[in-house]
Every structure is written in C-alpha cells, then in structure tokens.
Design a protein around this motif. Structure first.
Motif, PDB file in Angstrom:
ATOM      1  N   GLU A   1       1.058   6.233  -7.216  1.00  0.00           N
ATOM      2  CA  GLU A   1      -0.002   7.197  -7.537  1.00  0.00           C
ATOM      3  C   GLU A   1       0.509   8.635  -7.532  1.00  0.00           C
ATOM      4  O   GLU A   1       0.049   9.450  -8.321  1.00  0.00           O
ATOM      5  CB  GLU A   1      -1.156   7.087  -6.529  1.00  0.00           C
ATOM      6  CG  GLU A   1      -2.101   5.970  -6.780  1.00  0.00           C
ATOM      7  CD  GLU A   1      -3.354   6.078  -5.943  1.00  0.00           C
ATOM      8  OE1 GLU A   1      -4.415   5.744  -6.470  1.00  0.00           O
ATOM      9  OE2 GLU A   1      -3.280   6.484  -4.757  1.00  0.00           O
TER      10      GLU A   1
ATOM     11  N   ARG B   1       0.796   3.913  -3.138  1.00  0.00           N
ATOM     12  CA  ARG B   1       0.541   5.357  -2.990  1.00  0.00           C
ATOM     13  C   ARG B   1       1.692   6.169  -3.586  1.00  0.00           C
ATOM     14  O   ARG B   1       1.463   7.215  -4.189  1.00  0.00           O
ATOM     15  CB  ARG B   1       0.302   5.710  -1.523  1.00  0.00           C
ATOM     16  CG  ARG B   1      -1.057   5.224  -1.015  1.00  0.00           C
ATOM     17  CD  ARG B   1      -1.396   5.782   0.362  1.00  0.00           C
ATOM     18  NE  ARG B   1      -0.437   5.420   1.392  1.00  0.00           N
ATOM     19  CZ  ARG B   1      -0.509   4.323   2.126  1.00  0.00           C
ATOM     20  NH1 ARG B   1      -1.485   3.453   1.942  1.00  0.00           N
ATOM     21  NH2 ARG B   1       0.401   4.088   3.056  1.00  0.00           N
TER      22      ARG B   1
ATOM     23  N   ARG C   1      -8.643  -1.309   0.472  1.00  0.00           N
ATOM     24  CA  ARG C   1      -8.127  -1.002   1.799  1.00  0.00           C
ATOM     25  C   ARG C   1      -8.760   0.239   2.430  1.00  0.00           C
ATOM     26  O   ARG C   1      -8.477   0.567   3.551  1.00  0.00           O
ATOM     27  CB  ARG C   1      -6.614  -0.824   1.736  1.00  0.00           C
ATOM     28  CG  ARG C   1      -5.941  -2.163   1.828  1.00  0.00           C
ATOM     29  CD  ARG C   1      -4.679  -2.301   1.052  1.00  0.00           C
ATOM     30  NE  ARG C   1      -4.287  -3.691   1.053  1.00  0.00           N
ATOM     31  CZ  ARG C   1      -4.883  -4.664   0.390  1.00  0.00           C
ATOM     32  NH1 ARG C   1      -5.910  -4.398  -0.361  1.00  0.00           N
ATOM     33  NH2 ARG C   1      -4.478  -5.902   0.459  1.00  0.00           N
ATOM     34  N   ARG C   2      -9.552   0.946   1.656  1.00  0.00           N
ATOM     35  CA  ARG C   2     -10.160   2.178   2.180  1.00  0.00           C
ATOM     36  C   ARG C   2     -11.447   1.874   2.918  1.00  0.00           C
ATOM     37  O   ARG C   2     -12.130   0.944   2.714  1.00  0.00           O
ATOM     38  CB  ARG C   2     -10.423   3.165   1.047  1.00  0.00           C
ATOM     39  CG  ARG C   2      -9.113   3.714   0.504  1.00  0.00           C
ATOM     40  CD  ARG C   2      -9.349   4.799  -0.530  1.00  0.00           C
ATOM     41  NE  ARG C   2      -8.060   5.325  -0.940  1.00  0.00           N
ATOM     42  CZ  ARG C   2      -7.586   5.258  -2.188  1.00  0.00           C
ATOM     43  NH1 ARG C   2      -8.296   4.729  -3.155  1.00  0.00           N
ATOM     44  NH2 ARG C   2      -6.415   5.780  -2.464  1.00  0.00           N
TER      45      ARG C   2
ATOM     46  N   ALA D   1       0.831  -1.208   0.000  1.00  0.00           N
ATOM     47  CA  ALA D   1       0.000   0.000   0.000  1.00  0.00           C
ATOM     48  C   ALA D   1       0.864   1.255   0.000  1.00  0.00           C
ATOM     49  O   ALA D   1       0.557   2.224  -0.701  1.00  0.00           O
ATOM     50  CB  ALA D   1      -0.950  -0.012   1.203  1.00  0.00           C
TER      51      ALA D   1
ATOM     52  N   LEU E   1      -5.803  -0.324  -3.597  1.00  0.00           N
ATOM     53  CA  LEU E   1      -5.984   0.721  -2.585  1.00  0.00           C
ATOM     54  C   LEU E   1      -7.448   0.899  -2.208  1.00  0.00           C
ATOM     55  O   LEU E   1      -7.765   1.125  -1.033  1.00  0.00           O
ATOM     56  CB  LEU E   1      -5.368   2.040  -3.055  1.00  0.00           C
ATOM     57  CG  LEU E   1      -3.844   2.031  -3.160  1.00  0.00           C
ATOM     58  CD1 LEU E   1      -3.340   3.350  -3.731  1.00  0.00           C
ATOM     59  CD2 LEU E   1      -3.187   1.743  -1.816  1.00  0.00           C
TER      60      LEU E   1
END
Length: 161
Positions: free
Chosen positions: A96, A93, A160-161, A89, A157
């Motif tokens: 991203e 990020r 996982r939110r 993760a 992602l």
C-alpha cells in the motif's frame, strides 16, 4: 532512526516480530526495533533486556523475551494471529505504501506462505500463479492482476482492522 513517534516505533517493532515469527525477519531487526522503541520513550523491563541482546542469540532463546515484551507493551494481539497472516499484513501495508509491486507481493506470498499456508493469504498465492501464467489467459493481463491485487490487499487489511 531517531525522532520516531511511539506509534511508529511500535509499528516497526510489531512488524519486525510478525516477519520474525514467519522466519522471514531476523533477530537483528527485532532487536533494532526494540532499540527504536526505547528511543521513542517506550519502556518495559523486558524491552530493555531485548534491546541489549546480541543478534547472534538463538531465536528460541529470544522467543520468550519477545513474547513478554509484547505483553508488557500491550501488544500481545500480535501473537493471536497466525504467523502467515501477521507477516502478510506487514507485506500488504508495504505494498500500500508503494514499497513493492503487486507482482512482488504475490511472489513473496507464494514463496513465504505457499499453498498450504493460512487460508486468508491464499488469494495472494493464487494470484502469483496467475501472474506466472498471465500470457495464457484471454481475460487477464498485468493491469487486471494489479487491480485484483489492490482489491485483495484492501479486503485482507480491512478484515484485520
């Protein structure tokens, strides 16, 4: 870095811990992130102790202190995910934010997590295999692999939110 918000400092700390758990972050990064938390006016008894530790201290000695700090700051959820998924993760990020390429992300996943790692990370490991052999595919090229990586990152992602 001075001037970080509490949220930024917290993210820096949890990211450092997530990479450290997978043995891809080092103790100095966790300690530096603890110092950043203090500078951002986060506070807990164990956070203060951790921020004052030596980077030469054994990871085994620091593990209970890091876990206690996470508890005190209300961040224990970092410990509920596998080390593979937590570190993935962090790297997703970074991808991203444009800090690494699709190829680099998948290469990292293959080297760091591997085919025997967490199942939720396997798409990135497998994409690395395709990146390595893309010239042998008629229906794949670098651009299509980059698109597939973006889609995989979003799915990973979002889960996982």
């Amino acid at each position: 870095m001075l001037g970080r918000t509490r949220s930024e400092a917290t993210t820096t700390f949890t990211d450092a811990v997530s990479l450290w758990r997978l043995h891809h972050g080092n103790t100095a990064e966790v300690i530096d992130a603890a110092v950043e938390c203090l500078l951002a006016e986060l506070d807990s008894p164990t956070l203060c102790e951790l921020a004052g530790e030596s980077p030469a201290r054994s990871r085994f000695d620091l593990a209970p202190m890091i876990e206690q700090t996470l508890q005190e700051l209300g961040l224990a959820n970092v410990l509920t995910v596998s080390p593979d998924a937590g570190a993935m993760a962090v790297m997703a990020r970074r991808f991203e934010r444009g800090e690494l390429s699709a190829r680099d992300l998948c290469d990292w996943a293959h080297r760091s997590i591997g085919h025997d790692g967490d199942g939720s990370c396997q798409v990135f490991v497998e994409l690395d295999d395709v990146f390595d052999t893309v010239e042998y595919y008629d229906d794949e090229d670098e651009e299509s692999l980059e698109r597939r990586t973006v889609e995989a990152v979003h799915a990973f992602l979002n889960a996982r939110r």
